[in-house]
Design a protein around this motif. Structure first.
Motif, PDB file in Angstrom:
ATOM      1  N   VAL A 130      42.128  17.337   7.699  1.00 17.97           N
ATOM      2  CA  VAL A 130      41.021  17.349   8.641  1.00 17.97           C
ATOM      3  C   VAL A 130      40.461  18.766   8.787  1.00 17.97           C
ATOM      4  O   VAL A 130      39.255  18.966   8.864  1.00 17.97           O
ATOM      5  CB  VAL A 130      41.468  16.812  10.014  1.00 17.97           C
ATOM      6  N   ARG A 131      41.349  19.731   8.795  1.00 21.42           N
ATOM      7  CA  ARG A 131      40.933  21.117   9.009  1.00 21.42           C
ATOM      8  C   ARG A 131      40.147  21.685   7.833  1.00 21.42           C
ATOM      9  O   ARG A 131      39.090  22.286   8.011  1.00 21.42           O
ATOM     10  CB  ARG A 131      42.168  22.002   9.225  1.00 21.42           C
ATOM     11  N   THR A 132      40.659  21.531   6.620  1.00 23.43           N
ATOM     12  CA  THR A 132      40.068  22.235   5.484  1.00 23.43           C
ATOM     13  C   THR A 132      40.543  21.649   4.166  1.00 23.43           C
ATOM     14  O   THR A 132      41.631  21.079   4.084  1.00 23.43           O
ATOM     15  CB  THR A 132      40.448  23.737   5.522  1.00 23.43           C
ATOM     16  N   SER A 133      39.715  21.812   3.136  1.00 24.53           N
ATOM     17  CA  SER A 133      40.121  21.432   1.781  1.00 24.53           C
ATOM     18  C   SER A 133      40.350  22.662   0.913  1.00 24.53           C
ATOM     19  O   SER A 133      40.705  22.528  -0.260  1.00 24.53           O
ATOM     20  CB  SER A 133      39.044  20.549   1.132  1.00 24.53           C
ATOM     21  N   LEU A 174      22.300  31.372  11.053  1.00 21.32           N
ATOM     22  CA  LEU A 174      22.672  30.575   9.886  1.00 21.32           C
ATOM     23  C   LEU A 174      23.726  29.587  10.343  1.00 21.32           C
ATOM     24  O   LEU A 174      24.794  29.988  10.825  1.00 21.32           O
ATOM     25  CB  LEU A 174      23.224  31.462   8.770  1.00 21.32           C
ATOM     26  N   LEU A 175      23.434  28.293  10.221  1.00 19.32           N
ATOM     27  CA  LEU A 175      24.380  27.253  10.619  1.00 19.32           C
ATOM     28  C   LEU A 175      25.005  26.638   9.377  1.00 19.32           C
ATOM     29  O   LEU A 175      24.289  26.257   8.443  1.00 19.32           O
ATOM     30  CB  LEU A 175      23.686  26.175  11.447  1.00 19.32           C
ATOM     31  N   LEU A 176      26.320  26.518   9.383  1.00 23.70           N
ATOM     32  CA  LEU A 176      27.055  25.959   8.251  1.00 23.70           C
ATOM     33  C   LEU A 176      27.942  24.825   8.739  1.00 23.70           C
ATOM     34  O   LEU A 176      28.647  24.961   9.749  1.00 23.70           O
ATOM     35  CB  LEU A 176      27.928  27.038   7.591  1.00 23.70           C
ATOM     36  N   ILE A 177      27.921  23.704   8.013  1.00 22.98           N
ATOM     37  CA  ILE A 177      28.764  22.567   8.371  1.00 22.98           C
ATOM     38  C   ILE A 177      29.072  21.779   7.110  1.00 22.98           C
ATOM     39  O   ILE A 177      28.234  21.684   6.208  1.00 22.98           O
ATOM     40  CB  ILE A 177      28.065  21.668   9.420  1.00 22.98           C
ATOM     41  N   GLY A 178      30.253  21.213   7.036  1.00 24.24           N
ATOM     42  CA  GLY A 178      30.606  20.360   5.907  1.00 24.24           C
ATOM     43  C   GLY A 178      30.049  18.963   6.088  1.00 24.24           C
ATOM     44  O   GLY A 178      30.062  18.424   7.206  1.00 24.24           O
ATOM     45  N   ASP A 179      29.564  18.359   5.003  1.00 26.64           N
ATOM     46  CA  ASP A 179      28.962  17.034   5.150  1.00 26.64           C
ATOM     47  C   ASP A 179      29.994  15.960   5.467  1.00 26.64           C
ATOM     48  O   ASP A 179      29.644  14.865   5.907  1.00 26.64           O
ATOM     49  CB  ASP A 179      28.148  16.663   3.910  1.00 26.64           C
ATOM     50  N   ALA A 180      31.276  16.266   5.260  1.00 30.28           N
ATOM     51  CA  ALA A 180      32.323  15.304   5.580  1.00 30.28           C
ATOM     52  C   ALA A 180      33.193  15.770   6.749  1.00 30.28           C
ATOM     53  O   ALA A 180      34.284  15.252   6.963  1.00 30.28           O
ATOM     54  CB  ALA A 180      33.203  15.057   4.346  1.00 30.28           C
ATOM     55  N   ASP A 181      32.705  16.730   7.510  1.00 32.87           N
ATOM     56  CA  ASP A 181      33.466  17.264   8.641  1.00 32.87           C
ATOM     57  C   ASP A 181      33.576  16.205   9.733  1.00 32.87           C
ATOM     58  O   ASP A 181      32.564  15.808  10.324  1.00 32.87           O
ATOM     59  CB  ASP A 181      32.757  18.511   9.186  1.00 32.87           C
ATOM     60  N   PRO A 182      34.790  15.707  10.031  1.00 36.35           N
ATOM     61  CA  PRO A 182      34.939  14.641  11.024  1.00 36.35           C
ATOM     62  C   PRO A 182      34.749  15.117  12.452  1.00 36.35           C
ATOM     63  O   PRO A 182      34.660  14.309  13.374  1.00 36.35           O
ATOM     64  CB  PRO A 182      36.378  14.147  10.796  1.00 36.35           C
ATOM     65  N   LEU A 183      34.697  16.435  12.666  1.00 39.77           N
ATOM     66  CA  LEU A 183      34.540  16.973  14.016  1.00 39.77           C
ATOM     67  C   LEU A 183      33.092  17.296  14.343  1.00 39.77           C
ATOM     68  O   LEU A 183      32.779  17.689  15.464  1.00 39.77           O
ATOM     69  CB  LEU A 183      35.381  18.245  14.174  1.00 39.77           C
ATOM     70  N   ALA A 184      32.202  17.157  13.370  1.00 37.03           N
ATOM     71  CA  ALA A 184      30.814  17.567  13.554  1.00 37.03           C
ATOM     72  C   ALA A 184      29.938  16.396  13.999  1.00 37.03           C
ATOM     73  O   ALA A 184      30.223  15.239  13.698  1.00 37.03           O
ATOM     74  CB  ALA A 184      30.268  18.146  12.253  1.00 37.03           C
ATOM     75  N   ASP A 185      28.881  16.736  14.714  1.00 37.12           N
ATOM     76  CA  ASP A 185      27.831  15.780  15.055  1.00 37.12           C
ATOM     77  C   ASP A 185      26.590  16.242  14.294  1.00 37.12           C
ATOM     78  O   ASP A 185      25.877  17.142  14.730  1.00 37.12           O
ATOM     79  CB  ASP A 185      27.580  15.788  16.561  1.00 37.12           C
ATOM     80  N   HIS A 186      26.358  15.626  13.137  1.00 30.07           N
ATOM     81  CA  HIS A 186      25.301  16.111  12.257  1.00 30.07           C
ATOM     82  C   HIS A 186      23.906  15.944  12.862  1.00 30.07           C
ATOM     83  O   HIS A 186      23.026  16.785  12.640  1.00 30.07           O
ATOM     84  CB  HIS A 186      25.392  15.417  10.903  1.00 30.07           C
ATOM     85  N   GLU A 187      23.694  14.885  13.631  1.00 27.84           N
ATOM     86  CA  GLU A 187      22.393  14.699  14.259  1.00 27.84           C
ATOM     87  C   GLU A 187      22.137  15.772  15.303  1.00 27.84           C
ATOM     88  O   GLU A 187      21.042  16.343  15.389  1.00 27.84           O
ATOM     89  CB  GLU A 187      22.304  13.307  14.885  1.00 27.84           C
ATOM     90  N   ALA A 188      23.161  16.060  16.115  1.00 27.26           N
ATOM     91  CA  ALA A 188      23.008  17.108  17.130  1.00 27.26           C
ATOM     92  C   ALA A 188      22.809  18.464  16.468  1.00 27.26           C
ATOM     93  O   ALA A 188      22.021  19.290  16.943  1.00 27.26           O
ATOM     94  CB  ALA A 188      24.237  17.139  18.040  1.00 27.26           C
ATOM     95  N   LEU A 189      23.518  18.687  15.358  1.00 33.91           N
ATOM     96  CA  LEU A 189      23.371  19.955  14.652  1.00 33.91           C
ATOM     97  C   LEU A 189      21.972  20.107  14.080  1.00 33.91           C
ATOM     98  O   LEU A 189      21.392  21.197  14.114  1.00 33.91           O
ATOM     99  CB  LEU A 189      24.406  20.059  13.535  1.00 33.91           C
ATOM    100  N   ALA A 190      21.409  19.008  13.563  1.00 32.16           N
ATOM    101  CA  ALA A 190      20.051  19.060  13.034  1.00 32.16           C
ATOM    102  C   ALA A 190      19.052  19.404  14.131  1.00 32.16           C
ATOM    103  O   ALA A 190      18.112  20.186  13.917  1.00 32.16           O
ATOM    104  CB  ALA A 190      19.693  17.726  12.384  1.00 32.16           C
ATOM    105  N   ARG A 191      19.267  18.835  15.326  1.00 30.02           N
ATOM    106  CA  ARG A 191      18.376  19.161  16.446  1.00 30.02           C
ATOM    107  C   ARG A 191      18.530  20.625  16.845  1.00 30.02           C
ATOM    108  O   ARG A 191      17.538  21.305  17.139  1.00 30.02           O
ATOM    109  CB  ARG A 191      18.681  18.252  17.640  1.00 30.02           C
ATOM    110  N   THR A 192      19.773  21.105  16.832  1.00 24.78           N
ATOM    111  CA  THR A 192      20.015  22.506  17.174  1.00 24.78           C
ATOM    112  C   THR A 192      19.369  23.424  16.156  1.00 24.78           C
ATOM    113  O   THR A 192      18.730  24.424  16.506  1.00 24.78           O
ATOM    114  CB  THR A 192      21.530  22.787  17.242  1.00 24.78           C
TER     115      THR A 192
END
Length: 215
Positions: A130-133, A174-192
């Protein structure tokens, strides 16, 4: 030009230590950055203002003395990871910040509102998944005796995440997020990201756009 990066580290409830980011810091230092690494703060939802004020003071102490001329090397770049990212982003929304605003920020792994994970993390290997690959990161976490295992279910207070996503920072980000990150809210991040998007003065046309990539 001398440059400075203050790295605020720590994953969501992970109790990672500064040792986790030593390799990253050395890489930045090789590019002529002066690097200071501090631990992510304890964020108290009941007194978020005090938590952020204390965090800002720690950042100010970390950067002070990095230049002989005015005390702080510029440009100053803050790099946050996970819970550190939430703290940095929330801090940027404040009208006044001890030590002054940074010149830019890197916000990596900004968690979503449901920051505790529902993934199965019964074993250390499952928690690492979950943390990292990254093999190097996994090895660093495994070898660090101060990392508190089994803490991924600890959630960042909603008040902190709301402040982070709604910060409206006036500095390049600069915002960075993994596309498979289970802890992220991609929609909220896109708005941010949209709210933080840099614009040109000429009719406020976008200077950059935001896209995702599977590379």
């Amino acid at each position: 030009m001398r440059r400075f990066a203050a790295v605020s580290g720590g994953t969501v409830g992970s109790e990672e230590t500064r040792a986790t980011y030593a390799r990253f810091g050395r890489r930045l230092a090789a590019d002529a950055y002066r690097v200071r690494v501090i631990d992510a703060p304890d964020l108290d939802a009941e007194d978020l203002t005090a938590s952020l004020t204390g965090f800002a003071a720690r950042l100010a102490d970390a950067v002070e003395g990095t230049a002989a001329e005015d005390g702080v090397v510029r440009p100053l770049v803050l790099v946050g990871a996970d819970s550190g990212t939430a703290a940095v982003a929330a801090l940027l929304g404040r009208a006044e910040t001890p030590g002054g605003q940074p010149d830019a920020v890197v916000l990596a792994g900004l968690p979503g509102q449901a920051s505790g994970t529902t993934a199965t993390v019964g074993t250390w290997e499952q928690e690492l998944d979950v943390r990292t690959s990254c093999p190097a990161h996994r090895g660093t976490l495994t070898q660090d005796p101060q990392v508190r295992r089994g803490s991924l279910d600890d959630a960042i207070p909603d008040a902190v995440l709301t402040a982070a996503h709604d910060s409206g920072a006036a500095v390049p980000a600069l915002l960075l997020i993994g596309d498979a990150d289970p802890l992220a809210d991609h929609e909220a991040l896109a708005r941010t990201a949209k709210s933080l998007l840099e614009t040109l003065r000429n009719e406020l046309r976008p200077l950059i756009t935001v896209r995702s990539s599977a590379w």
